[in-house]
Write an enzyme that holds these catalytic residues in place. Structure first.
Site, short mmCIF file in Angstrom:
data_model
loop_
_atom_site.label_atom_id
_atom_site.label_comp_id
_atom_site.label_asym_id
_atom_site.label_seq_id
_atom_site.Cartn_x
_atom_site.Cartn_y
_atom_site.Cartn_z
CG HIS A 21 -3.39 -3.87 3.14
ND1 HIS A 21 -2.40 -3.14 3.75
CD2 HIS A 21 -4.18 -2.96 2.52
CE1 HIS A 21 -2.59 -1.84 3.52
NE2 HIS A 21 -3.66 -1.71 2.78
CB CYS A 78 -0.95 -0.04 1.19
SG CYS A 78 -2.41 0.98 0.96
CD GLU A 103 -0.53 -5.47 5.68
OE1 GLU A 103 -0.35 -6.12 4.64
OE2 GLU A 103 -0.81 -4.25 5.68
#
Lengths: 226, 742
Positions: free
Chosen positions: A195, A86, A197
């Site tokens: 993302h 990002c 994560e």
């Protein structure tokens, strides 16, 4: 492997990245302030999502001038893993470690949702635990995620297998050639808008991103030779 | 620079009337509190501090009805936010605040700064904000101007929260013509903290420093508090400049710096407070009052963005992203170092003094010297006249309206496309709902659920307000707002803990509106007692009118619940074919204020009937026990559109269907909005245990199928609808209206 998560002023997915590595993967990970000048002792560096410097001027445009960036560039040159998601991806393009740029989404709006992706290249240090052309779904959350580069650059990226993730089914932001994530030529720097994560725990709905971190962690030294 | 008026000129020309201070108040201040005429600056301070927004002078008598204590409440109303014990030395901190007037005038900045303000209230308590919610009430989307306001408001909420990195995980968005000229934007923030870090807005200890941190002070938002305490009309359109501008990046830095000081250096700090409404004056006077201290400030030291600001402007500016700290003498430099790291200002602007006086210096001159308490504690409470509105007396004698349903399937399809019911994805996808990676249930469910990292606990949260019911029956409507919130929390498998509220009403000087306020607060308070959910924080927004027309009285309830075991969070969607479907609670002919009445008649009318709150609480408690025991597969609260809409929503985003025997209900009752009901699915093997616990309060109405069709057999109608098609109508309704070129 010891990993640095850089904290810029305005980073806000630093916690997400840190916890994915620490709580879920039990990796050796530390926050490093943007004011530091050295990454000595670290084997990999990760640039988190968020709004470094409020996205003022242009997403990532100010963060690239912070003290820590020369050390990040040095690690990239040494072939050590450098990962940006990002805002981290935006910073990597701004500082020139990755080609192209991230423009405002074609909807002109911030968008947060989970989108299907295709793993286009599973031969990188970040993706070797995915199957070739595997379909996964990862969250996106950005206003400036529309990948842009000139035709020549795009062709070169494809020829060198630098396109690692592509949006499948729908293109949520207008990225050229549906590009969601790319590496540098050497393959040790990965930038992506989605993302991973945020997709490492079943409790939160998905573990599709977990293998990205495991690919990196379960190889011992992940340094990429030239 | 224009010379300020002399005290005598103020007395004569009465400029304070424009600042919403009455002549009686002015005289009381001069004669009783000061024994002299207040000067220009002092008059300005009084007008801001004595505004309804800061003093609650009108609403206080009514607010006393709320319960605000139980064994879990660590901090009730009066501080930045309320605090509730969630065991293990941890606490949840939350508050909601309205930003209706600024959002009506400038939707983007109004909404953004609404979010910013409430976040500061949370971290000023020592908590890290972990989730945001909103409650938005707009006019109809058929108005192109309203579509722009909706877009601006949503973008404002998103841009601020997204940049701060705080997920927006739940909320509500409704549409009604009564909000056409005065939209409601209520923002709620929830924070988590270790109880040991709890802070107060308190200034004490003679010689201790008053430190200003954060953004510079400009002329923005001057008189925002009084602006919020007067109604809109076309004539005072010029006053509409009192809107602040937000800088979420600055706030993110301020958050990190403040939390670093609070958690790592508690010995430096005496107290901390957000500079919210009425800026420096309210934060400093309230802190001095709380600490029973005197205070001296030198306004020349206040960081200023613009030249030549008067004392009055500096004190009343509502520039955003600022906090006031009381710091132990000798630690000013230490504190400055922390803020320096974040490139933020931290300046000592004054000291705590002995005595109880509030003294200000500007340009080397004393510009204010008044007792602290005259600003904070001596405000004249205003008795208000009350009158039951004629519309209600009249409605009590009229027969209740019951819809005539000729085509139940078409009615269901139409209801799913009503903007209040239709899918809000187009809005909430603009909010980052996942950042901080703890969101277990995001937007689009009854309640948002967060896990508490490092524990097995979770927090469930929701916002609810339905002005239509309150308008028709304030007392019962107030009860319903709370019961609806509790139903949402329980549907997620959580135990309701406490509430915050935003009380959004019209001009309280209108006796009918004050009656609405009083009655609805009474209803809410009674329901809070039944559900043992005290009111721990909140705000009052009066004067929500446009050209003399008030909004529906719209109390918003923001409720937080505790999930004991995060693995037992209950989804709102059906889970498995074969599961039994139960309707919890009795269904009656309740159409007054219901979405179907609005849709079919274009308006609302009638009397909202009372219901048995204690009974509802009793079975909801038993239902929660079954959920915590792992006997429930899914649960969804029935609200706008009643059972029909809830059934469809339970099946959306699944590939399942339902076959239901509803022969005890008429087609009309499929859309009745009797409060206190849920639709629950239960695995067959758990059904016996479940039925035993719920008894007559749960009615077996059918089972989950794997056909993706909603099949319901009613007394006088059959419904047989493809769920994919229903979902498409529900999803496309708002995007389609937003694209309209009219």
């Amino acid at each position: 492997m010891k990993i640095a998560v850089i904290v810029f002023p305005g980073s806000n997915c630093d916690v997400d990245l840190y916890e994915a590595l620490h709580s879920v993967c039990h990796a050796d990970v530390e926050y490093v302030s943007h004011k530091e000048k050295s990454l000595d002792g670290f084997d990999a560096v990760m640039l988190p999502g968020g709004f470094s410097y409020g996205d003022y001027l242009r997403a990532g445009a100010i963060a690239r001038f912070t003290n820590i960036m020369p050390a990040v560039i040095r690690m990239a040159k040494e072939g050590k893993p450098v990962f940006g998601t990002c805002n981290g991806f935006q910073i990597l393009t701004e500082v020139g470690l990755l080609p192209g740029a991230l423009k405002r989404n074609d909807s002109q709006k911030f968008v947060c949702k989970t989108v299907p992706l295709e793993v286009v290249n599973n031969q990188t240090i970040f993706t070797r635990q995915y199957k070739d052309h595997e379909r996964i779904a990862l969250p996106i959350a950005h206003a400036d995620g529309s990948y842009f580069a000139d035709e020549q650059t795009l062709d070169r990226l494809e020829e060198n297998h630098q396109v690692v993730f592509r949006y499948a089914e729908e293109n949520p932001n207008g990225s050229l050639r549906n590009i969601a994530g790319i590496t540098n030529e050497r393959g040790n720097v990965l930038g992506m808008m989605p993302h991973p994560e945020r997709a490492v725990e079943a409790l939160l709905g998905s573990t599709a991103g977990l293998r990205l971190f495991k690919s990196l962690l379960e190889t011992g030294s992940a340094k990429v030779e030239e | 620079m224009k010379q300020a008026m002399t005290p005598e000129e103020i007395k004569e020309q009465k400029p304070y009337l424009d600042w919403s201070l009455s002549e009686a108040e002015y005289n009381y201040i001069s004669d009783k509190l000061l024994g002299r005429l207040p000067n220009y600056t002092e008059t300005g301070l009084f007008s801001a501090m004595w505004s309804e927004h800061c003093s609650y002078k009108k609403s206080k008598p009514v607010l006393r009805l709320f319960p605000n204590k139980n064994s879990r409440v660590l901090q009730g109303p009066g501080e930045g936010a309320g605090v509730v014990d969630i065991d293990d030395g941890q606490a949840v901190v939350f508050k909601a605040e309205s930003h209706n007037h600024p959002t009506t005038v400038e939707p983007y900045q109004g909404a953004a700064t609404g979010v910013g303000g409430i976040l500061r209230d949370i971290f000023s308590m020592g908590a890290r904000p972990v989730a945001s919610l909103d409650s938005l009430h707009f006019g109809e989307l058929t108005d192109p101007k309203m579509r722009m306001k909706v877009a601006g408001t949503v973008r404002g909420i998103g841009d601020y929260g997204n940049c701060m990195g705080i997920p927006t995980i739940a909320g509500e968005t409704t549409f009604d013509p009564c909000y056409q000229g005065n939209i409601l934007c209520n923002a709620m923030s929830v924070g988590l903290m270790d109880q040991k870090d709890l802070q107060k807005g308190r200034a004490a200890g003679v010689g201790n420093a008053v430190m200003y941190v954060g953004a510079k002070t400009g002329r923005d938002g001057i008189h925002g508090a009084t602006f919020a305490s007067a109604d809109f009309s076309d004539e005072n359109a010029t006053q509409r400049s009192a809107v602040q501008v937000g800088d979420p990046f600055m706030e993110k830095l301020l958050l990190e710096a403040c939390l670093e000081v609070i958690t790592k250096h508690p010995d430096w700090l005496v107290g901390i407070q957000d500079m919210g409404a009425a800026g420096i004056v309210s934060s400093s006077a309230e802190m001095a009052s709380e600490g029973k201290s005197g205070m001296e400030l030198n306004l020349d030291l206040v960081p200023q963005r613009e030249p030549n600001m008067s004392a009055y402007e500096i004190m009343l500016s509502e520039s955003q992203e600022r906090m006031l700290l009381c710091v132990n003498k000798g630690h000013e430099g230490d504190l400055k170092k922390v803020f320096d790291f974040y490139d933020l200002e931290a300046v000592t602007i004054g000291r705590i003094t002995s005595g109880h006086d509030y003294v200000l210096y500007h340009d080397g001159q004393e510009v204010c010297n008044i007792p602290v308490s005259s600003l904070t504690d001596d405000v004249l409470e205003e008795a208000s006249e009350e009158k039951k509105p004629e519309r209600i007396t009249k409605a009590e004698t009229q027969p209740a309206w019951v819809p005539e349903i000729t085509d139940a399937e078409q009615t269901l399809r139409d209801l799913l496309q009503q903007s209040t019911i239709a899918d809000k994805k187009v809005f909430y996808q603009q909010y980052d709902s996942q950042v901080r990676t703890s969101t277990v249930v995001g937007p689009g469910s009854d309640a948002g659920v967060l896990r508490v990292r490092g524990t097995h606990k979770g927090l469930s949260m929701t916002t609810d307000g339905n002005g239509r019911f309150v308008y028709l029956n304030p007392e019962v409507g107030g009860q319903m707002a709370l019961v609806e919130a509790a139903a949402n929390i329980i549907a997620s498998g959580a135990e309701p803990l406490a509430i915050t509220d935003c009380l959004n009403y019209g001009d309280p000087n209108d006796p009918e509106i004050f009656w609405e306020l009083h009655q609805s607060v009474k209803g809410m308070a009674d329901a809070c007692r039944v559900f043992d959910t005290p009111v721990i924080s909140g705000n009052v927004s009066l004067y929500n009118e446009n050209n003399g027309k008030a909004i529906h009285p719209t109390p918003m309830v923001g409720m937080v619940g505790l999930v004991k075991n995060i693995d037992h969070v209950i989804p709102s969607f059906a889970q498995n074919a074969g599961d039994q479907v139960y309707l919890i609670g009795k269904t009656d002919d309740d159409f007054a204020g219901a979405e179907i009445q609005k849709m079919m008649t274009g308006d609302i009318s009638g009397i909202v009937k009372p219901f048995e709150m204690e009974h509802v609480h009793d079975y909801m408690k038993r239902l929660l026990g079954e959920m915590q025991a792992g006997n429930v597969a899914s649960a969804h609260d029935l609200s706008e559109g009643g059972l029909g809409v809830a059934l469809a929503e339970t099946l959306f985003k699944t590939d399942l269907g339902m076959n239901l025997n509803l022969r005890h209900l008429s087609a009309a009752q499929l859309f009745s909005e009797t409060p206190g009901r849920l639709i629950v699915t239960v695995p067959v093997e758990k059904a016996a245990k479940f039925e035993k616990t719920l008894g007559e309060d749960a009615q077996l109405v059918g089972e989950v199928t794997n056909t993706h069709w909603l099949e319901a057999h009613l007394k006088d109608a059959e419904v047989n609808q493809n769920v994919t098609e229903l979902q498409k109508l529900w999803e496309e309704a708002i995007p389609c209206q937003l694209k309209s070129k009219d």
